[in-house]
Enzyme design. Sequence first.
Site, PDB file in Angstrom:
ATOM      1  N   PRO A 148       0.557  -1.537  -0.032  1.00 31.55           N
ATOM      2  CA  PRO A 148      -0.049  -0.182   0.380  1.00 31.55           C
ATOM      3  C   PRO A 148       1.191   1.584   0.452  1.00 31.55           C
ATOM      4  O   PRO A 148       1.901   0.931   0.621  1.00 31.55           O
ATOM      5  CB  PRO A 148      -1.170  -0.174   1.581  1.00 31.55           C
ATOM      6  CG  PRO A 148      -0.317  -0.853   2.391  1.00 31.55           C
ATOM      7  CD  PRO A 148       0.535  -2.144   1.148  1.00 31.55           C
ATOM      8  N   ASN A 149       0.622   2.405  -0.543  1.00 30.42           N
ATOM      9  CA  ASN A 149       0.727   3.766  -0.467  1.00 30.42           C
ATOM     10  C   ASN A 149       1.987   3.855  -1.441  1.00 30.42           C
ATOM     11  O   ASN A 149       2.905   5.351  -1.690  1.00 30.42           O
ATOM     12  CB  ASN A 149       0.917   4.401   0.061  1.00 30.42           C
ATOM     13  CG  ASN A 149      -0.608   4.640   1.205  1.00 30.42           C
ATOM     14  OD1 ASN A 149      -0.488   4.999   1.086  1.00 30.42           O
ATOM     15  ND2 ASN A 149      -0.044   4.198   2.506  1.00 30.42           N
ATOM     16  N   ARG A 177       5.351  10.526  -2.916  1.00 33.63           N
ATOM     17  CA  ARG A 177       5.012  10.743  -1.032  1.00 33.63           C
ATOM     18  C   ARG A 177       6.601  10.438  -0.230  1.00 33.63           C
ATOM     19  O   ARG A 177       7.457   9.889  -1.001  1.00 33.63           O
ATOM     20  CB  ARG A 177       4.488   9.316  -0.928  1.00 33.63           C
ATOM     21  CG  ARG A 177       4.791   8.412   0.358  1.00 33.63           C
ATOM     22  CD  ARG A 177       3.875   6.798   0.075  1.00 33.63           C
ATOM     23  NE  ARG A 177       4.299   6.587   1.793  1.00 33.63           N
ATOM     24  CZ  ARG A 177       3.990   5.165   1.823  1.00 33.63           C
ATOM     25  NH1 ARG A 177       4.627   3.908   1.333  1.00 33.63           N
ATOM     26  NH2 ARG A 177       4.685   5.507   3.260  1.00 33.63           N
ATOM     27  N   TYR A 190      11.145   8.387   0.621  1.00 37.51           N
ATOM     28  CA  TYR A 190      11.718   7.663  -0.092  1.00 37.51           C
ATOM     29  C   TYR A 190      11.691   7.064  -1.371  1.00 37.51           C
ATOM     30  O   TYR A 190      12.070   6.764  -2.564  1.00 37.51           O
ATOM     31  CB  TYR A 190      10.036   6.674  -0.330  1.00 37.51           C
ATOM     32  CG  TYR A 190       9.463   6.654   0.907  1.00 37.51           C
ATOM     33  CD1 TYR A 190      10.113   5.428   1.695  1.00 37.51           C
ATOM     34  CD2 TYR A 190       8.860   7.368   1.579  1.00 37.51           C
ATOM     35  CE1 TYR A 190       9.563   4.993   2.308  1.00 37.51           C
ATOM     36  CE2 TYR A 190       7.358   6.814   2.600  1.00 37.51           C
ATOM     37  CZ  TYR A 190       7.743   5.311   3.381  1.00 37.51           C
ATOM     38  OH  TYR A 190       7.228   5.294   4.638  1.00 37.51           O
ATOM     39  N   ASN A 228       7.682  -5.749  -1.122  1.00 41.26           N
ATOM     40  CA  ASN A 228       8.115  -4.048  -0.424  1.00 41.26           C
ATOM     41  C   ASN A 228       6.430  -4.836   0.155  1.00 41.26           C
ATOM     42  O   ASN A 228       5.463  -4.044  -0.223  1.00 41.26           O
ATOM     43  CB  ASN A 228       8.159  -3.618  -0.539  1.00 41.26           C
ATOM     44  CG  ASN A 228       8.639  -2.367   0.352  1.00 41.26           C
ATOM     45  OD1 ASN A 228       7.592  -2.310   1.322  1.00 41.26           O
ATOM     46  ND2 ASN A 228       8.942  -0.600  -0.311  1.00 41.26           N
ATOM     47  N   ALA A 269       3.393  -1.063   4.692  1.00 48.57           N
ATOM     48  CA  ALA A 269       2.901  -1.091   5.827  1.00 48.57           C
ATOM     49  C   ALA A 269       2.109  -2.035   6.578  1.00 48.57           C
ATOM     50  O   ALA A 269       2.171  -2.483   7.855  1.00 48.57           O
ATOM     51  CB  ALA A 269       1.750   0.475   6.053  1.00 48.57           C
ATOM     52  N   GLU A 295      12.673  -9.700   1.372  1.00 51.04           N
ATOM     53  CA  GLU A 295      11.913  -8.487   2.051  1.00 51.04           C
ATOM     54  C   GLU A 295      12.528  -6.922   1.605  1.00 51.04           C
ATOM     55  O   GLU A 295      14.186  -7.732   1.572  1.00 51.04           O
ATOM     56  CB  GLU A 295      11.817  -8.285   3.481  1.00 51.04           C
ATOM     57  CG  GLU A 295      10.781  -8.125   3.997  1.00 51.04           C
ATOM     58  CD  GLU A 295      10.776  -7.807   6.112  1.00 51.04           C
ATOM     59  OE1 GLU A 295      11.329  -8.408   5.922  1.00 51.04           O
ATOM     60  OE2 GLU A 295      10.238  -6.806   6.357  1.00 51.04           O
ATOM     61  N   HIS A 299      12.875  -2.918   2.073  1.00 52.83           N
ATOM     62  CA  HIS A 299      12.151  -1.050   2.132  1.00 52.83           C
ATOM     63  C   HIS A 299      13.026  -0.921   1.582  1.00 52.83           C
ATOM     64  O   HIS A 299      14.192  -0.433   1.610  1.00 52.83           O
ATOM     65  CB  HIS A 299      12.272  -1.755   3.742  1.00 52.83           C
ATOM     66  CG  HIS A 299      10.423  -2.219   3.853  1.00 52.83           C
ATOM     67  ND1 HIS A 299       9.585  -2.133   4.644  1.00 52.83           N
ATOM     68  CD2 HIS A 299      11.234  -3.672   5.007  1.00 52.83           C
ATOM     69  CE1 HIS A 299       9.059  -3.284   4.986  1.00 52.83           C
ATOM     70  NE2 HIS A 299      10.466  -4.166   4.771  1.00 52.83           N
ATOM     71  N   ARG A 320      13.738   4.793  11.852  1.00 54.49           N
ATOM     72  CA  ARG A 320      12.883   5.003  11.728  1.00 54.49           C
ATOM     73  C   ARG A 320      11.883   4.857  13.417  1.00 54.49           C
ATOM     74  O   ARG A 320      12.449   4.670  14.315  1.00 54.49           O
ATOM     75  CB  ARG A 320      11.577   5.142  10.762  1.00 54.49           C
ATOM     76  CG  ARG A 320      12.711   5.626   9.306  1.00 54.49           C
ATOM     77  CD  ARG A 320      11.736   5.135   8.221  1.00 54.49           C
ATOM     78  NE  ARG A 320      10.512   6.358   8.216  1.00 54.49           N
ATOM     79  CZ  ARG A 320       9.300   5.960   7.222  1.00 54.49           C
ATOM     80  NH1 ARG A 320       9.590   4.570   6.780  1.00 54.49           N
ATOM     81  NH2 ARG A 320       8.187   6.831   7.154  1.00 54.49           N
TER      82      ARG A 320
HETATM   83  C1  DQA Z   1       8.299   1.029   3.774  1.00 52.37           C
HETATM   84  C2  DQA Z   1       8.311   0.984   5.462  1.00 52.37           C
HETATM   85  C3  DQA Z   1       6.797   1.265   5.865  1.00 52.37           C
HETATM   86  O1  DQA Z   1       7.124   1.308   7.105  1.00 52.37           O
HETATM   87  C4  DQA Z   1       5.906   2.211   5.240  1.00 52.37           C
HETATM   88  O2  DQA Z   1       4.742   1.858   5.690  1.00 52.37           O
HETATM   89  C5  DQA Z   1       6.139   2.008   3.710  1.00 52.37           C
HETATM   90  C6  DQA Z   1       6.970   1.782   3.056  1.00 52.37           C
HETATM   91  C7  DQA Z   1      10.038   1.550   2.954  1.00 52.37           C
HETATM   92  O3  DQA Z   1       9.672   1.037   1.691  1.00 52.37           O
HETATM   93  O4  DQA Z   1      10.783   2.334   3.683  1.00 52.37           O
HETATM   94  O5  DQA Z   1       4.981   1.865   3.077  1.00 52.37           O
HETATM   95  O6  DQA Z   1       7.994  -0.888   3.493  1.00 52.37           O
END
Ligand code: DQA
Length: 146
Positions: free
Chosen positions: A12-13, A20, A25, A76, A79, A100, A102, A109
């Site tokens: 998501p997002n 964003r 990011y 990825n 959240a 995985e 990120h 963070r």
């Molecule tokens: C994320 C880190 C997560 O905590 C966050 O909710 C994201 C992006 C990252 O790629 O750094 O949406 O997965």
Amino acid sequence: MASKKVLVIHGPNLNMLGKREPEIYGTTRLDDINKRLAELGKKVGLTVDTFQSNHEGAIIDKIQEASQKYDGLIINPAAYTHTSIAIIDSLLLLKGPVIEVHLSNIYRREPFRHKSMVAGVATATLGGFGHHGYYMALEAIARMLK
Ligand code: DQA
């Protein structure tokens, strides 16, 4: 021989990458990341498909599909990393490598991001390299699948 297949799932997002929180990011858009992944896939001899969803169930459906159709997975979970037992359960269906990724270093963070549910079932975890982490993961999966 048909090339091995890797699926890259963005949670998501991540469709908002570029707009964003660019200070966290980066400014690279998801389309550009996906394009670069497909190109790198060709170089390392893998077919790469990509998928993004803002919905937990859609991500789970795709992971279930991956367990039938793909040799490796890069995910990825965004959240959902921090919350989703259902995504973990679906990842346990996979026989091949699961990486995985990120963009940010989640351990630097807010405390609620320090716990990854996925890390305990992933083959490997990468974070803090921005979008380069995806390409690093793809190169690593290529080596693992040789
Ligand atoms: C994320 C880190 C997560 O905590 C966050 O909710 C994201 C992006 C990252 O790629 O750094 O949406 O997965």
